[in-house]
Design an enzyme around this catalytic site. Structure first.
Site: not given
Ligand code: G3I
Length: 778
Positions: A388, A437, A473, A502, A504
């Site tokens: 990105e 990507n 997405h 990715e 969905d």
């Molecule tokens: O691990 C922490 C946890 O300790 C904490 O309690 C919790 C509460 O805030 O957050 C947890 O971290 C979260 C992490 O996912 C793990 O679950 C983050 O807040 C959350 O922002 C993060 O979201 C991920 C997101 O990327 C971040 O931008 C999504 O799971 C993941 O599916 C998403 O994936 C991205 C790809 O990397 C890039 N392309 C887009 C895609 C969707 O956004």
């Protein structure tokens, strides 16, 4: 009058019996029976009156001639049935699917009815000037708005909860091409709503199909159910032909019959999985593991291989969770796609707030990439090296703009950070595929074109990029198959791999749905199918990096926590049961393979120009510099920049002592074979005071893919032209070359060239830009 399902079934079967008798065509205009409005859940329709024809099991065939000695059967109740005529088709249960629910879909009757314009201005004409099949089609003109078009009413012929496949073919009339859409209009107790069913890009040079499955889901009194074709701007006219509406037994369509999805493909079928301390970690979930092991051949870590997880504090790398995931993968014969080495998101605070100049930032970036890629060297199939880095307007992600977060990498290093990451990744792992990507590139031309301009430059300059990752997405309304194919083709045309990293499919982006209806299930199935078909039909096998879904089951999706609407974007439901989407994906894999691109045939050997064989490698710095500091211990880091005016590389060394050493190098992105001995030349421009001091050493070196170097010998600054260009030519660099030092290079696997600068007693106060140009290996 719209009737709910049970009534219709009754009507249908009655119709079948009566109509079939006549011409096999189902007449819509005159529904037969009126029954009370009690909605019942029609699964297989319960046949009512044909029952009596069921012959008693014992009744012999009544037509047989009088038997001489009649069979002694057990006497039936006294009132023997009069021998009704033989029932020709006694199938009591499911009535045959209704004939197409369409009157005049091919316009061969020269008529327009029952088609109408969805607004008074629209003019419908039955014409013989264009047709997809037969002689006639319908011309739609006089349109003054892009939503105006030809409409077909279904109110009296469809049933609640039944699913209909609606298909129409469209061709532009007075415009070369335009987007066209098929929309269903429903006016019921909830008012009017317009639901997109299909979209495509139509042209005036052929017919394109708009098709989709629509499940009737109404509430309250139904005033109208209809579909119409819209889209082109006002004043644009188009033709319609071969329209069909088929009542499909959605049980067939909803059925999922996929044993092992990944077994249907010769390329990776991947899935992003939660791991580490995630509450839904796949490693602690037998249901998720069962799905992964049954249907997938590759894993992506949804989060735990991102920078903030792997280097939570400077120099402190944490690989335990990732190693556990990779061990699971290895134990289950799964490959792993790494995500992501460099991203502007999910980086630890120390990294985001790092203080230092461009070369310090470059060093920090390269250290992260090198440490991480080296740790997983040989264990991964591929990496998202940079994720990105571009915005939707095609510009580099730089500072925060609106909802778009900025990139600390660009802000502190400039666009070169991208190639630094690729070079460092390749240096750390010679064989892993390296992807750039991004999202929205399956439809956004501006963004994809900007990325491909960078990729083409990388290819020209030997920056090791393997392919482009399409995140995909997307949602139920688009992008359409044709557009996705167009975008994939652009990458294929560059000879780069295409990976869907990715995918969905949001089914409720507008928040209008509260539950996952049959229609959404069937629409999602069709969408997964067309995305996979677009991949198979466009990307030749040699360029297929694979297709990965971003999550195992609907409860795991990132979409609902982020957007708030209920949604079901994945192929397994909240009970970990497969959805029709999985069948759609599998059906898509059966599409026709794209042809392998023509391998450029070797030019005829007739007139080889012996004078100037193609160089094995050339870097004329006309575009930008791809060189980087080697960054080994004890080496000084130079600042490398591009003199775009002169098309040279500028090397600024913060000399500190008279023993400083600098190594700068670039990777070929492939292994060159110098075992025959090749000529290396380059031009160096030293400021006059370097030459006057005369002690600086300039030494070219090569390195093989095992990182074994061979140094070609010292060139003393005293021998250079002061303040102007000096050409260094080294002939026959190879096994027979007399190196200053050769660590035992494998000359068949040379993957990089470098320049060593040694202060060698030079007065540290002497500094200033050294310029390099035209590094060539013949
Ligand atoms: O691990 C922490 C946890 O300790 C904490 O309690 C919790 C509460 O805030 O957050 C947890 O971290 C979260 C992490 O996912 C793990 O679950 C983050 O807040 C959350 O922002 C993060 O979201 C991920 C997101 O990327 C971040 O931008 C999504 O799971 C993941 O599916 C998403 O994936 C991205 C790809 O990397 C890039 N392309 C887009 C895609 C969707 O956004």
């Amino acid at each position: 009058m719209f009737v709910r399902a049970s009534h219709l079934v009754l009507m249908l079967s009655a119709l079948l019996i009566s109509a079939c008798g006549v011409d096999g065509k189902v007449s819509k205009s005159e529904p037969q029976e009126e029954v009370p409005e009690t909605p019942v859940e029609p699964t297989d329709p319960e046949p009512t009156d044909p029952e009596p024809t069921d012959p008693e099991p014992t009744d012999p065939e009544p037509t047989d001639p009088e038997p001489t000695d009649p069979e002694p059967t057990d006497p039936e109740p006294t009132d023997p049935e009069p021998t009704d005529p033989e029932p020709t088709d006694p199938e009591p249960t499911d009535p045959e699917p209704a004939d197409p629910l369409m009157v005049n879909g091919d316009f061969e009757n020269g008529e327009v009815a029952p088609w109408v314009g969805n607004s008074g201005e629209v003019l419908l004409t039955n014409v013989a000037s264009q047709s997809r099949s037969g002689a006639n089609s319908l011309l739609v003109s006089g349109r003054t708005q892009n939503w105006q078009g030809a409409l077909y009413g279904l109110t009296n012929s469809v049933a609640e909860d039944s699913t209909y496949h609606i298909s129409a073919w469209v061709r532009m009339d007075n415009l070369a091409s335009s987007d066209v859409r098929m929309t269903v209009k429903v006016s019921d107790g909830n008012g009017d709503r317009y639901e997109p069913l299909a979209q495509a890009s139509a042209t005036d040079s052929g017919w394109v199909e708009l098709a989709g499955n629509y499940t009737i889901a109404t509430s309250g009194d139904v005033a109208e159910i209809a579909f119409y074709i819209e889209g082109p701007d006002a004043g644009v006219s188009y033709f319609i032909d071969d329209v069909t509406v088929t009542d499909i037994n959605d049980d067939d369509l909803l059925r999922v019959d996929v044993d092992h999805l990944s077994a249907l493909a010769e390329f990776p079928i991947g899935v992003a999985v939660p791991a580490g301390d995630a509450g839904n970690s796949m490693l602690n979930s037998p249901e998720r593991q069962a799905i992964v092991e049954q249907h997938f051949s590759q894993l992506t870590a949804e989060n735990i291989m991102k920078p903030s997880y792997l280097q939570p504090s400077e120099g402190n790398f944490f690989f335990d969770d990732a190693d556990a995931l990779i061990a699971y993968a290895e134990n289950n014969g799964l490959s792993v796609h790494g995500h992501a080495l460099i991203w502007h998101f999910q980086i630890a605070d120390w990294m985001a707030n790092y203080s230092g100049d461009a070369s310090a930032w470059q060093q920090m970036l390269e250290t992260h990439v090198t440490e991480v890629a080296s740790h997983f060297e040989g264990q991964l199939a591929s990496w998202d090296v940079v994720n990105e880095a571009f915005l939707d307007d095609g510009s580099y992600r730089n500072v925060d703009v609106g909802n778009d977060a900025g990139s600390v990498w660009y802000q502190n290093i400039g666009p070169q950070y991208i190639e630094y990451a690729f070079n460092a990744a390749r240096a750390a792992d010679a064989h892993v595929d390296l992807y750039y990507n991004d999202y929205n590139i399956s439809w956004n031309d501006t963004k994809l074109n900007a990325i491909l301009t960078m990729a083409e430059d990388f290819i020209d300059r030997g920056i090791p990029i393997s392919g482009i990752g399409f995140q995909m997405h997307v949602d139920k309304s688009g992008p359409g198959k044709a557009k996705i194919k167009e975008q994939f083709q652009k990458v294929v045309d560059l000879g780069l791999k295409v990976k869907i990293t990715e995918v969905d499919l949001r089914m409720n982006a507008d928040g209008s749905a509260t539950s996952l209806t049959n229609q959404l299930l069937l629409q999602q199935k069709a969408r997964y199918q067309e995305i996979v078909e677009a991949y198979i039909e466009t990307v030749p096998p040699s360029l297929r990096g694979g297709i990965s879904v971003w999550g195992i089951a609907d409860p795991d999706t990132w979409i609902v926590p982020l957007y708030g609407n209920p949604d079901w974007p994945l192929m397994f439901d909240d009970q970990f049961e497969p959805k029709p989407a999985l069948q759609g994906f599998a059906d898509g894999l059966a599409a026709t393979d794209a042809e392998e691109p023509e391998q450029p045939s070797d030019p005829a050997p007739t007139d080889p120009e012996p004078s100037d064989p193609q160089p094995l490698f050339v870097d004329d710095f006309n575009a930008a510099t791809s060189w980087a500091n080697e960054g080994a211990d004890g080496q000084l880091a130079a600042t490398l920049s591009h003199n775009s005016a002169e098309g040279t590389m500028v090397v600024d060394v913060p000399w500190a002592s008279d023993a400083d050493v600098v190594h700068i190098k670039t990777w070929f992105g492939q292994e060159l074979d110098l075992s025959a001995g090749n000529d290396i030349s380059l031009r160096v421009k030293l400021p006059a005071d370097y030459v006057a001091d005369g002690n600086l050493v300039v030494q070219v070196y090569i390195e093989d893919s095992a990182y074994t170097p061979a140094f070609t010998g010292w060139q003393m600054a005293s021998g250079f032209v002061a303040g102007d260009w000096t050409t260094i030519t080294l002939s026959g660099v190879g096994p027979d070359f007399s190196f200053g030092y050769d660590g035992g290079v494998d000359f068949t696997k040379v993957h990089a060239i470098g320049i060593e600068l040694v202060a060698n007693g030079k007065d540290p106060a002497i500094s200033g830009a050294i310029e390099i140009d035209d590094v060539t290996i013949h």
